[in-house]
Write a protein that holds these residues in place. Sequence first.
Motif, mmCIF file in Angstrom:
data_model
loop_
_atom_site.group_PDB
_atom_site.id
_atom_site.type_symbol
_atom_site.label_atom_id
_atom_site.label_comp_id
_atom_site.label_asym_id
_atom_site.label_seq_id
_atom_site.Cartn_x
_atom_site.Cartn_y
_atom_site.Cartn_z
ATOM 1 N N LEU C 49 12.625 -15.935 9.635
ATOM 2 C CA LEU C 49 11.542 -16.605 8.817
ATOM 3 C C LEU C 49 11.354 -18.005 9.408
ATOM 4 C CD1 LEU C 49 9.670 -16.198 6.481
ATOM 5 C CD2 LEU C 49 11.595 -17.093 5.136
ATOM 6 N N LEU C 50 12.777 -18.720 9.474
ATOM 7 C CA LEU C 50 12.672 -20.314 9.954
ATOM 8 C C LEU C 50 12.178 -20.534 11.316
ATOM 9 C CD1 LEU C 50 15.852 -21.359 7.988
ATOM 10 C CD2 LEU C 50 13.534 -21.833 7.382
ATOM 11 N N ILE C 51 12.642 -19.563 12.380
ATOM 12 C CA ILE C 51 12.235 -19.833 13.617
ATOM 13 C C ILE C 51 10.897 -19.056 14.001
ATOM 14 C CG2 ILE C 51 14.572 -20.398 14.251
ATOM 15 C CD1 ILE C 51 14.523 -17.649 15.607
ATOM 16 N N GLY C 52 10.231 -18.430 13.204
ATOM 17 C CA GLY C 52 8.925 -18.076 13.706
ATOM 18 C C GLY C 52 8.931 -16.555 14.204
ATOM 19 N N VAL C 55 9.560 -11.278 10.289
ATOM 20 C CA VAL C 55 10.731 -10.809 9.633
ATOM 21 C C VAL C 55 10.967 -9.299 9.720
ATOM 22 C CG1 VAL C 55 11.669 -10.578 7.382
ATOM 23 C CG2 VAL C 55 10.786 -12.686 7.971
ATOM 24 N N HIS C 114 12.989 -24.143 20.083
ATOM 25 C CA HIS C 114 12.870 -25.275 18.965
ATOM 26 C C HIS C 114 13.711 -26.326 19.251
ATOM 27 C CE1 HIS C 114 10.363 -23.053 16.354
ATOM 28 N NE2 HIS C 114 10.985 -21.941 16.472
ATOM 29 N N PRO C 115 13.594 -27.377 18.638
ATOM 30 C CA PRO C 115 14.523 -28.639 18.786
ATOM 31 C C PRO C 115 16.018 -28.338 18.191
ATOM 32 C CG PRO C 115 13.279 -29.120 17.158
ATOM 33 C CD PRO C 115 12.648 -27.783 17.581
ATOM 34 N N SER C 117 17.690 -29.586 15.968
ATOM 35 C CA SER C 117 17.856 -29.461 14.457
ATOM 36 C C SER C 117 17.665 -27.939 14.272
ATOM 37 C CB SER C 117 17.002 -30.396 13.863
ATOM 38 O OG SER C 117 15.705 -30.104 14.172
ATOM 39 N N ALA C 118 16.876 -27.399 14.720
ATOM 40 C CA ALA C 118 16.441 -26.040 14.317
ATOM 41 C C ALA C 118 17.360 -25.097 14.759
ATOM 42 C CB ALA C 118 14.997 -25.525 15.082
ATOM 43 N N VAL C 121 20.439 -25.303 12.440
ATOM 44 C CA VAL C 121 20.094 -24.735 11.086
ATOM 45 C C VAL C 121 19.961 -23.006 11.237
ATOM 46 C CG1 VAL C 121 18.446 -24.355 9.212
ATOM 47 C CG2 VAL C 121 19.084 -26.817 10.075
ATOM 48 N N ALA C 124 23.643 -21.705 11.540
ATOM 49 C CA ALA C 124 24.291 -21.982 10.271
ATOM 50 C C ALA C 124 23.586 -20.772 9.429
ATOM 51 C CB ALA C 124 23.862 -23.266 9.570
ATOM 52 N N LEU C 125 22.359 -20.702 9.403
ATOM 53 C CA LEU C 125 21.714 -19.696 8.078
ATOM 54 C C LEU C 125 21.922 -18.140 8.715
ATOM 55 C CD1 LEU C 125 18.938 -21.633 6.719
ATOM 56 C CD2 LEU C 125 21.068 -21.109 5.871
ATOM 57 N N THR C 154 30.035 -22.920 12.570
ATOM 58 C CA THR C 154 28.592 -22.502 12.967
ATOM 59 C C THR C 154 28.038 -23.577 13.899
ATOM 60 O OG1 THR C 154 27.035 -23.339 11.306
ATOM 61 C CG2 THR C 154 28.228 -20.930 11.227
ATOM 62 N N LEU C 155 28.276 -24.973 13.822
ATOM 63 C CA LEU C 155 28.026 -26.124 14.462
ATOM 64 C C LEU C 155 28.597 -25.880 16.227
ATOM 65 C CD1 LEU C 155 28.838 -29.259 12.260
ATOM 66 C CD2 LEU C 155 26.484 -28.321 12.812
#
Lengths: 203, 203, 203
Positions: C49-52, C55, C114-115, C117-118, C121, C124-125, C154-155
């Motif tokens: 969902l978050l990266i496009g 789903v 994606h950058p 930051s994405a 995340v 992590a998610l 996860t970092l």
Amino acid sequence: MTFDVLNVIGTVAFALSGVIVAMEEDYDLMGVYILGLVTAFGGGAIRNLLIGVPVSALWDQGTLFTIAIIVMTVAFIFPSLWINRWLKFGILFDAMGLAAFAIQGAMYATEMGHPLSAVLVAAALTGTGGGMIRDVLAGRKPLFLRKEIYIGWTLIAGLAIGLNLVTGTIGLWLVFIVMVVLRMLSVHYQWQLPHRKIEQPAN
Amino acid sequence: MTFDVLNVIGTVAFALSGVIVAMEEDYDLMGVYILGLVTAFGGGAIRNLLIGVPVSALWDQGTLFTIAIIVMTVAFIFPSLWINRWLKFGILFDAMGLAAFAIQGAMYATEMGHPLSAVLVAAALTGTGGGMIRDVLAGRKPLFLRKEIYIGWTLIAGLAIGLNLVTGTIGLWLVFIVMVVLRMLSVHYQWQLPHRKIEQPAN
Amino acid sequence: MTFDVLNVIGTVAFALSGVIVAMEEDYDLMGVYILGLVTAFGGGAIRNLLIGVPVSALWDQGTLFTIAIIVMTVAFIFPSLWINRWLKFGILFDAMGLAAFAIQGAMYATEMGHPLSAVLVAAALTGTGGGMIRDVLAGRKPLFLRKEIYIGWTLIAGLAIGLNLVTGTIGLWLVFIVMVVLRMLSVHYQWQLPHRKIEQPAN
């Protein structure tokens, strides 16, 4: 008409169950609307997301939305009209909503050409996803994961439709009736799926 | 600049409210970041999902994201800098975030050509969705469903923009100011929307 | 094979952690399946969902789904086979799932362009989103936001892959091993990220 009537019954039943929980939690009028709407439309939103229909397709359901708003407004203003009746007939309405939404979810997933696993999950989540969001937003544990085979009956819709065991309007109505009857019987006789309690370790 | 400044204020206010809840729950530094980010960006993510914008459009907000990370880091390292001020000014910042995000949500939904119902829901969920996720992840009941008309004020943005009652930058700023002032008045005078408490049956 | 094996291990580990929580909550068999499935596949769904990614791409994972169903069924029928072993080895399996899913999430987000930051995340998610949904549906606070650096590791995947510090299969396995070892060390020595408890004001 096929399932349009059922859709209306399901939407109204789920919206009212959201209204009841919101009033038990002492939410204000906007909280009542929000909780009613997520209960009525949340299952369909999750289903759309999972099977690849745009979630924004929700907004084509303008009539259902309007009906839900009117019903919730009347229900909030005149609780004496229905609260006591709900205790008697609420479970029946809810069973009709569960069956209608599970059938709808299974049909959508089948039409999208998804495998049986997706059809089963779509039936389960369309039928129960709204109630899940309702319970989470109200800070409650979703009891239907525990009691009276609630979510289990969605398997009937998932299997019947996903395996192409029924066709046509009559077939779908048959699935609907079987699900509602079985759900009511499972409440009345307190049928349970197997469950095993284990102790949560001290943390 | 239009609403860029407001967006920054809203993002910072919501990120800080996530940081506070995370610290109250004794979450570690990563938990603080996660809770701050979902509060600041969760409402927009839900809004995108509901109105049909790709959720991944979130990642174009690189500057906002960077600002949020810096603010959360400073807030975590030097809590004495702001915690006491937050008790005084936090509600004001939060009201600005609520108004800015609700307006933004209503504008997006209107631009997508959605009906009024979608505009109202988009305004409500962009404004409050992040706080909802924050509360759910922290195991709390979303209190704004109960108190001081919080979510109710988003109707102003939804109606004003959805019904085309305001236009242009000045119109939007007017909506913003009206919302913030009404929100602050409703906190100060403890205004309430109607609510009806019913008893939850023993289960 | 690359990460196929790890994916299986992660899916099984997360499904079993869902089964355990469901049994602790006395959920019935369907509740066990639902909670196991959301734990195993929920992180990937949120990541998509978050990266496009649609789903619904979930449904291409038919084999993983089948494996999860079989494992959950056996686990539910014969709890004595594994519950005690889980107490010993569950944390290790879970660490492998966390690492495998975080790496997978970081790779997907990087491939989508994606950058950073994405990517962070997404790592992590994907690693922890399933556990988040599991805890929320069971009415529990997500403890991994608090303890033993869980989500913090996860970092490593996010930075190593997002900054292109590792390449090729060997690089990815290295990240995997480092993450699992660090996670196990952090459990054993009870390492903590910094955290600051503040008091929640009376409400």
